[in-house]
Design a protein around this motif. Structure first.
Motif, short mmCIF file in Angstrom:
data_model
loop_
_atom_site.label_atom_id
_atom_site.label_comp_id
_atom_site.label_asym_id
_atom_site.label_seq_id
_atom_site.Cartn_x
_atom_site.Cartn_y
_atom_site.Cartn_z
N TRP A 180 0.82 -1.21 0.00
CA TRP A 180 0.00 0.00 0.00
C TRP A 180 0.86 1.27 0.00
N LEU A 181 2.06 1.19 0.57
CA LEU A 181 2.95 2.35 0.64
C LEU A 181 3.88 2.44 -0.57
N LYS A 182 3.68 1.61 -1.57
CA LYS A 182 4.55 1.64 -2.76
C LYS A 182 4.63 3.01 -3.42
N PRO A 183 3.53 3.79 -3.56
CA PRO A 183 3.67 5.11 -4.19
C PRO A 183 4.65 6.03 -3.47
N LEU A 184 4.79 5.88 -2.16
CA LEU A 184 5.74 6.73 -1.43
C LEU A 184 7.18 6.40 -1.86
N PHE A 185 7.50 5.12 -1.91
CA PHE A 185 8.86 4.73 -2.28
C PHE A 185 9.12 5.00 -3.76
N GLU A 186 8.10 4.85 -4.58
CA GLU A 186 8.28 5.11 -6.01
C GLU A 186 8.49 6.58 -6.31
N SER A 187 7.96 7.46 -5.46
CA SER A 187 8.17 8.90 -5.68
C SER A 187 9.64 9.27 -5.54
N LEU A 188 10.37 8.59 -4.66
CA LEU A 188 11.81 8.83 -4.56
C LEU A 188 12.52 8.47 -5.86
N GLN A 189 12.19 7.32 -6.41
CA GLN A 189 12.79 6.92 -7.68
C GLN A 189 12.41 7.86 -8.80
N LYS A 195 10.90 14.85 2.65
CA LYS A 195 9.99 15.84 2.06
C LYS A 195 9.27 15.27 0.85
N ILE A 196 9.99 14.48 0.05
CA ILE A 196 9.37 13.89 -1.14
C ILE A 196 8.32 12.85 -0.74
N LEU A 197 8.61 12.08 0.31
CA LEU A 197 7.69 11.03 0.72
C LEU A 197 6.33 11.57 1.14
N PHE A 198 6.35 12.63 1.93
CA PHE A 198 5.11 13.12 2.53
C PHE A 198 4.45 14.21 1.70
N ARG A 199 4.97 14.50 0.53
CA ARG A 199 4.32 15.45 -0.36
C ARG A 199 3.15 14.77 -1.06
N ASN A 200 2.00 15.42 -1.08
CA ASN A 200 0.77 14.85 -1.67
C ASN A 200 0.46 13.47 -1.07
N LEU A 201 0.59 13.37 0.25
CA LEU A 201 0.42 12.08 0.92
C LEU A 201 -0.99 11.53 0.74
N ALA A 253 -5.14 3.91 -8.96
CA ALA A 253 -5.23 4.35 -10.36
C ALA A 253 -4.63 3.30 -11.28
N PHE A 254 -5.30 3.04 -12.39
CA PHE A 254 -4.85 2.00 -13.30
C PHE A 254 -3.56 2.38 -14.03
N ALA A 255 -3.28 3.68 -14.16
CA ALA A 255 -2.05 4.14 -14.82
C ALA A 255 -1.25 4.99 -13.84
N ARG A 256 -0.95 4.42 -12.68
CA ARG A 256 -0.35 5.21 -11.60
C ARG A 256 1.02 5.79 -11.97
N SER A 257 1.89 4.99 -12.58
CA SER A 257 3.22 5.50 -12.91
C SER A 257 3.16 6.57 -14.00
N PHE A 258 2.14 6.52 -14.87
CA PHE A 258 1.95 7.54 -15.90
C PHE A 258 1.39 8.83 -15.31
N ASP A 259 0.55 8.71 -14.26
CA ASP A 259 -0.06 9.89 -13.65
C ASP A 259 0.83 10.54 -12.59
N MET A 260 1.73 9.80 -11.99
CA MET A 260 2.48 10.29 -10.85
C MET A 260 3.28 11.57 -11.14
N PRO A 261 3.94 11.72 -12.32
CA PRO A 261 4.70 12.95 -12.54
C PRO A 261 3.87 14.22 -12.53
N VAL A 262 2.58 14.14 -12.82
CA VAL A 262 1.74 15.34 -12.83
C VAL A 262 1.66 15.96 -11.43
#
Length: 511
Positions: free
Chosen positions: A65-74, A98-104, A114-123
């Motif tokens: 469930w916390l994968k988006p937090l770790f992926e934001s660092l990458q 700071k990156i982890l807790f941004r848009n938490l 989201a079905f296209a999470r990695s595509f949407d994340m940069p926005v």
């Protein structure tokens, strides 16, 4: 954004080609991205495993469930690495909190599934958009590439699941064939090693797949922005400007002074008396109306949709929902008339609630199918209707069946030898468009641009033909708009490959 420092070739790509480029970049930066992932994911996994020692799969679920937090660092690392090749992952780590807790809330609640999470994340992560601005931006980005982002997520999840199953398969292969094992599913579920193995293999699968998933989604985002904002054209203009700025100096000043002196000394005739100035407003208004009524401004489209019938078109007969309501009321009366013991009323209520839940589930599934119908069944909206006639003129170039005869290269070479570079490339580009329209039946519209024509060719034509046409289009854009002449080697390479481009047997024809 400093496009001059980007470390990859900027050009419009097919979405799946952009995913392939992202996988290549992930292999190049794999170890730094793994280090950023493990810097936070490994402590979280260890602490959660100690907390849920008796049920370790809860620890795996928490990390998932916390994968988006770790992926934001990458994501932040590769977005900066793309424009700065000397960047180290250690420079990102100090500001990782700071990156982890941004848009938490968005990462873990609203956009988590989201079905296209990695595509949407940069926005949200890179552009910093929120709420309405973010939603509008995503709608624009999803007009093309969302299907690829959806399948990227599905394939990533499938690889992780396959990896976990492969661990059990490998363990099963190590059992000697001579041993007779009575396999029972219940014994496997009751085993003390089952969930620890699932937890460890699941965490390892997420760790190994994450760099590819994040980088591929990021390159989908970069490719979509290249299509929308024409980054390749902008980069060509910047390179051209840099070349001109490098030539400024004493020689430029002297040339400018010489030109000014020569212009001042040369008498210029006055042409103002020969120009007919029209001051009649009525005549100007009629000319404007005549232009607006021309073919260029008459773009008609037909649409089909379901609509409710008007009340005056309906008859007085009973509707289907009236009969359904009467049957439901009769069914309730039948339940009431039965000799139901007092303790069974709760069972009836639970049965009704169960029916409502099934109806809600069916409605939700129907909504998902309707909402993501363009992903499940991809459509190419840029294709015209089958009845559309081939266009005869597009952005000023006349197209005809005779434009791609056997003398295309001979005529273009004559222009090139005479120093008429623009005419030579224009002749080849017009012949390529005519070949695609009349021979390959590519349905182009007169309102489309060079980029849209190239994109449609990449979708419908074989790889070699689309690659050749993309190269020819880029050279034509640089020459026509940036006045950047291609080299002799590039021109003669286009001439050598023309026969293979215009051979009917190359690839499979797409209608």
């Amino acid at each position: 954004m400093e496009l001059d420092k980007i470390s990859v070739q900027v050009r419009p790509r097919n979405p799946y080609e952009a995913i392939d480029l992202g996988c290549v970049m992930a292999r190049q930066w794999y170890l730094p991205m793994l280090a950023l992932w493990l810097a936070w994911a490994l402590p979280v996994m260890g602490i959660s495993y100690l907390i849920f020692y008796e049920q370790p799969w809860w620890a795996l679920l928490l990390v998932w469930w916390l994968k988006p937090l770790f992926e934001s660092l990458q994501l932040h690392y590769i977005s900066e690495k793309l424009f700065n090749d000397d960047l180290s992952w250690k420079t990102v780590l100090p500001r990782s909190h700071k990156i982890l807790f941004r848009n938490l809330f968005s990462k873990l609640i609203t956009r988590r599934l989201a079905f296209a999470r990695s595509f949407d994340m940069p926005v949200g992560e890179l552009e910093g958009l929120k709420s309405t601005s973010r939603r509008k931006r995503l709608n624009t980005m999803h007009r093309d590439g969302n299907a690829a982002g959806f399948w990227l997520t599905m394939i990533g999840n499938g690889i992780e699941t396959t990896f976990v199953l492969a661990v059990f398969s490998v363990a099963w292969l190590f059992i000697p064939m001579q041993m007779s094992i009575d396999f029972e599913l219940q014994k496997l579920l009751d085993s003390a090693l089952l969930f620890p193995v699932i937890t460890a293999s699941g965490f390892l699968a997420m760790t190994l797949v994450s760099p590819f998933y994040v980088t591929a989604g990021f390159m989908l985002y970069i490719n979509r922005r290249t299509w929308l904002e024409a980054w390749d054209v902008e980069l060509s203009f910047r390179q051209l400007t840099s070349k001109h700025q490098a030539l400024t100096g004493t020689v430029s000043v002297i040339l400018a002074l010489l030109i000014m002196v020569s212009l001042a000394a040369t008498p210029t005739p006055g042409y103002a008396n020969n120009v007919d100035v029209v001051n009649d407003p009525e005549l100007s208004r009629n000319q404007i109306i005549e232009i607006l009524e021309g073919e260029d401004y008459q773009n008609w489209q037909s649409e089909q949709a379901w609509r409710f019938k008007k009340a005056d078109q309906e008859d007085d007969s009973s509707h289907w929902y009236d009969d359904a309501l009467e049957n439901f009321i009769d069914w309730l009366r039948g339940l009431k008339d039965r000799s139901t013991p007092p303790g069974d009323h709760a069972a009836i209520i639970l049965m009704l609630l169960e029916g409502l839940l099934w109806i809600a589930l069916a409605a939700f599934i129907g909504y998902l199918i309707y909402r993501y119908r363009h992903i499940i069944v991809p459509r190419f909206d840029s294709l015209a209707s089958p009845a559309a006639q081939p266009t005869g003129k597009i952005f000023g170039l006349e197209l005809s069946k005779n434009a791609f005869d056997g003398k295309v290269i001979e005529t273009a070479s004559d222009y090139w030898q005479q120093g008429q570079r623009r005419e030579a490339l224009s002749h080849m580009y017009r012949a390529a468009l005519s070949y695609l329209v009349y021979e390959r039946k590519l349905r182009l519209q007169s309102s489309q641009t060079e980029q849209e024509c190239m994109r449609l060719c990449m979708v419908t034509e074989p790889e070699f033909r689309s690659r050749y046409f993309s190269t020819l289009t880029r050279h034509w854009i640089n020459l026509a708009y940036a006045h950047q002449v291609l080299s002799d080697d590039d021109f003669f390479r286009l001439c050598e490959q023309w026969d293979q481009f215009s051979t009917p047997g190359q690839g499979v024809h797409h209608d």
